[in-house]
Write a protein that holds these residues in place. Sequence first.
Motif, PDB file in Angstrom:
ATOM      1  N   PHE A  40       0.746  -1.166  -0.119  1.00 25.91           N
ATOM      2  CA  PHE A  40       0.123  -0.002   0.090  1.00 25.91           C
ATOM      3  C   PHE A  40       0.968   1.218  -0.067  1.00 25.91           C
ATOM      4  O   PHE A  40       1.601   1.370   0.837  1.00 25.91           O
ATOM      5  CB  PHE A  40      -0.820   0.053   1.105  1.00 25.91           C
ATOM      6  N   GLY A  41       0.684   1.913  -0.949  1.00 28.85           N
ATOM      7  CA  GLY A  41       1.795   3.357  -1.069  1.00 28.85           C
ATOM      8  C   GLY A  41       2.957   2.701  -1.201  1.00 28.85           C
ATOM      9  O   GLY A  41       3.913   3.148  -0.464  1.00 28.85           O
ATOM     10  N   GLY A  42       3.389   2.227  -2.344  1.00 28.61           N
ATOM     11  CA  GLY A  42       4.560   1.667  -2.880  1.00 28.61           C
ATOM     12  C   GLY A  42       5.820   2.731  -2.412  1.00 28.61           C
ATOM     13  O   GLY A  42       5.679   3.983  -2.848  1.00 28.61           O
ATOM     14  N   PHE A  43       6.843   2.428  -1.878  1.00 26.54           N
ATOM     15  CA  PHE A  43       8.082   3.408  -1.553  1.00 26.54           C
ATOM     16  C   PHE A  43       9.189   2.706  -2.194  1.00 26.54           C
ATOM     17  O   PHE A  43       9.664   1.430  -2.090  1.00 26.54           O
ATOM     18  CB  PHE A  43       8.447   3.238   0.124  1.00 26.54           C
ATOM     19  N   SER A  44       9.877   3.490  -3.196  1.00 27.61           N
ATOM     20  CA  SER A  44      10.918   3.038  -4.175  1.00 27.61           C
ATOM     21  C   SER A  44      12.013   3.454  -3.694  1.00 27.61           C
ATOM     22  O   SER A  44      12.163   4.377  -2.992  1.00 27.61           O
ATOM     23  CB  SER A  44      10.522   3.094  -5.401  1.00 27.61           C
ATOM     24  N   SER A  45      13.223   3.057  -4.328  1.00 26.90           N
ATOM     25  CA  SER A  45      14.624   3.691  -4.395  1.00 26.90           C
ATOM     26  C   SER A  45      14.570   5.141  -4.497  1.00 26.90           C
ATOM     27  O   SER A  45      15.257   5.951  -3.972  1.00 26.90           O
ATOM     28  CB  SER A  45      15.544   2.945  -5.120  1.00 26.90           C
ATOM     29  N   ALA A  46      13.771   5.487  -5.795  1.00 27.49           N
ATOM     30  CA  ALA A  46      13.536   6.966  -5.963  1.00 27.49           C
ATOM     31  C   ALA A  46      12.811   7.859  -5.131  1.00 27.49           C
ATOM     32  O   ALA A  46      13.279   8.813  -4.814  1.00 27.49           O
ATOM     33  CB  ALA A  46      12.615   7.182  -7.382  1.00 27.49           C
ATOM     34  N   THR A  47      11.915   7.278  -4.381  1.00 27.02           N
ATOM     35  CA  THR A  47      11.062   7.749  -3.241  1.00 27.02           C
ATOM     36  C   THR A  47      11.926   7.789  -2.127  1.00 27.02           C
ATOM     37  O   THR A  47      12.388   9.124  -1.460  1.00 27.02           O
ATOM     38  CB  THR A  47      10.146   6.988  -2.836  1.00 27.02           C
ATOM     39  N   LEU A  48      12.927   6.822  -1.689  1.00 24.51           N
ATOM     40  CA  LEU A  48      14.060   7.089  -0.760  1.00 24.51           C
ATOM     41  C   LEU A  48      15.090   8.054  -1.040  1.00 24.51           C
ATOM     42  O   LEU A  48      15.213   8.819  -0.124  1.00 24.51           O
ATOM     43  CB  LEU A  48      14.703   5.737  -0.470  1.00 24.51           C
ATOM     44  N   ALA A  49      15.396   8.350  -2.342  1.00 25.45           N
ATOM     45  CA  ALA A  49      16.508   9.327  -2.736  1.00 25.45           C
ATOM     46  C   ALA A  49      15.740  10.660  -2.335  1.00 25.45           C
ATOM     47  O   ALA A  49      16.376  11.693  -2.042  1.00 25.45           O
ATOM     48  CB  ALA A  49      16.766   9.458  -3.938  1.00 25.45           C
ATOM     49  N   TYR A  50      14.438  10.807  -2.715  1.00 28.66           N
ATOM     50  CA  TYR A  50      13.527  12.350  -2.629  1.00 28.66           C
ATOM     51  C   TYR A  50      13.659  12.581  -1.000  1.00 28.66           C
ATOM     52  O   TYR A  50      13.914  13.542  -0.428  1.00 28.66           O
ATOM     53  CB  TYR A  50      12.330  12.130  -3.114  1.00 28.66           C
ATOM     54  N   SER A  51      13.096  11.421  -0.077  1.00 28.16           N
ATOM     55  CA  SER A  51      13.137  11.580   1.230  1.00 28.16           C
ATOM     56  C   SER A  51      14.589  12.237   1.958  1.00 28.16           C
ATOM     57  O   SER A  51      14.667  12.933   2.641  1.00 28.16           O
ATOM     58  CB  SER A  51      12.685  10.299   2.010  1.00 28.16           C
ATOM     59  N   THR A  52      15.700  11.483   1.370  1.00 23.90           N
ATOM     60  CA  THR A  52      16.921  11.730   2.125  1.00 23.90           C
ATOM     61  C   THR A  52      17.185  13.127   1.450  1.00 23.90           C
ATOM     62  O   THR A  52      17.961  13.832   2.374  1.00 23.90           O
ATOM     63  CB  THR A  52      17.945  11.003   1.027  1.00 23.90           C
ATOM     64  N   ALA A  53      16.881  13.745   0.235  1.00 23.11           N
ATOM     65  CA  ALA A  53      17.113  14.927  -0.060  1.00 23.11           C
ATOM     66  C   ALA A  53      16.423  15.886   0.842  1.00 23.11           C
ATOM     67  O   ALA A  53      16.973  16.963   1.126  1.00 23.11           O
ATOM     68  CB  ALA A  53      16.664  15.208  -1.630  1.00 23.11           C
ATOM     69  N   GLU A  54      15.342  15.628   1.382  1.00 22.79           N
ATOM     70  CA  GLU A  54      14.187  16.646   2.219  1.00 22.79           C
ATOM     71  C   GLU A  54      15.035  16.683   3.476  1.00 22.79           C
ATOM     72  O   GLU A  54      14.947  17.537   3.840  1.00 22.79           O
ATOM     73  CB  GLU A  54      12.934  16.300   2.032  1.00 22.79           C
ATOM     74  N   VAL A  55      15.624  15.320   3.817  1.00 26.38           N
ATOM     75  CA  VAL A  55      16.190  15.321   5.305  1.00 26.38           C
ATOM     76  C   VAL A  55      17.420  16.320   5.157  1.00 26.38           C
ATOM     77  O   VAL A  55      17.658  16.925   6.109  1.00 26.38           O
ATOM     78  CB  VAL A  55      16.502  13.891   5.667  1.00 26.38           C
ATOM     79  N   ARG A  56      18.297  16.210   4.142  1.00 31.93           N
ATOM     80  CA  ARG A  56      19.663  16.710   4.118  1.00 31.93           C
ATOM     81  C   ARG A  56      19.279  18.371   4.092  1.00 31.93           C
ATOM     82  O   ARG A  56      19.946  18.996   4.673  1.00 31.93           O
ATOM     83  CB  ARG A  56      20.195  16.101   2.920  1.00 31.93           C
TER      84      ARG A  56
END
Length: 443
Positions: A326-342
């Motif tokens: 439900f609400g798939g989370f991919s490597s691309a999504t992880l990279a975006y999340s990492t960008a927001e955290v940084r």
Amino acid sequence: MTTRQPNVELERLYRESGWTLQQFAQAINRIGTEHGTPLTYTKPSVHQWLQGHMPREAVRPLILEALARRLHRPVTSVEAGFPLSPDQMKEPSNPIEGLFDLDRADMDPSRRGVLGAGLFSVALTIPGWPDVVGRMDAMRTDPQRRIGQSEVRAVKAMTDRLSDLDDEFGGRYARPMAAAFLVNTVAPYLKATASSETRKSMVSAASFLCYLTGWMAVDEGAHGRAQEYYVKSLELAGASGDHMTYCHVLRGMSVQAANLGHGVPAVRLANAAAEASPESGPRMRAFMAGQQAHSYALAGEKANALSSLREAERAVNRAESQLETFGGFSSATLAYSTAEVRHALGDTKGSIESLQDHFRLRDSTDSKRSEIRFGAMLAERQLEIGHLEAACATWAVALDSYPEIHSGRIDEQVGRIPSLLFPYRSNPTARQMYERSRELCTK
């Protein structure tokens, strides 16, 4: 002649805030601008309120919201010494009541501009799972209408189509259609007679459609209206026992708060979503942990942010497939999340690198809207570290598809380009992008 009494309740909150009179007034003015009703209050106005002059009814919610944001907790009218409004005195309704009025307002083009903005509340009361679960028994049924699983399948199929339209064209384009479908088709289905299983499935389907409509409202920039849809979705999810949608909506509310820069409420909502999430696979865990990481970073909790980000990374590495999640989370999504955290932690250069990773990892399942939005975000951050021509090149790609999208968030991003590039107009590349963005903004 009566002597006006000071508002001791408001005075107590004012002292707790640590603000000066001018800072209090400025906070209210900022929320007024966010709400679409610019205000110009100054410290004499606040002084008058503390002395017992009652603020205008329309301004009272803004005062409560300003205090809630400052104190990181809900602030009620009674606590501030204000009388209750008629809406606040209403009895709680069952999950279906109010859905017709909410959607009809969205269907009326003449009223959507006024009603759509709403007031985003950082201290919105979120119904807990024990408070909403099992409410379905309280819903009245219409014996003249009966539905079966075919109607449930139709609602789910239409929700998928609306989601595709939202991805392709934006929330401003799709939301009136979603609202019309909710009020004309789904709401009557919710009142129809059905078997227990069918009724539960229909309420669950309506819950997700309410969530999707709220997501569209966020994209349009109607944040107060989005919260109304989200709360209605939570109520319907509880009524149908749909635990998965309930936690998904909480996460969406955290995303909304984070994108508006409200770190503390984003953390509260992200943690509530993670705690409410039923047992699930690693990709769902990444879906939750990635949002927790971004929220913690915005709230200044670096250790928690990095810990949650590592958890999301481990979960993505364990995930083998997006099927049945439900609400798939991919490597691309992880990279975006990492960008927001940084970026939230002050590492703009690292954020740019992670956004570039995101674009390398994107595939055909990612929407054109997110490509434009994240591209504009990348360009702003490239400009922030002095990479002017790289920023212009990134903006150029994003603007190629901009006319196709009807999104308030993207309009806002594109609207910032001329002011960002204004100081660099002596550079030919920057001047060309400046003129192009100005032209698009005036269309």
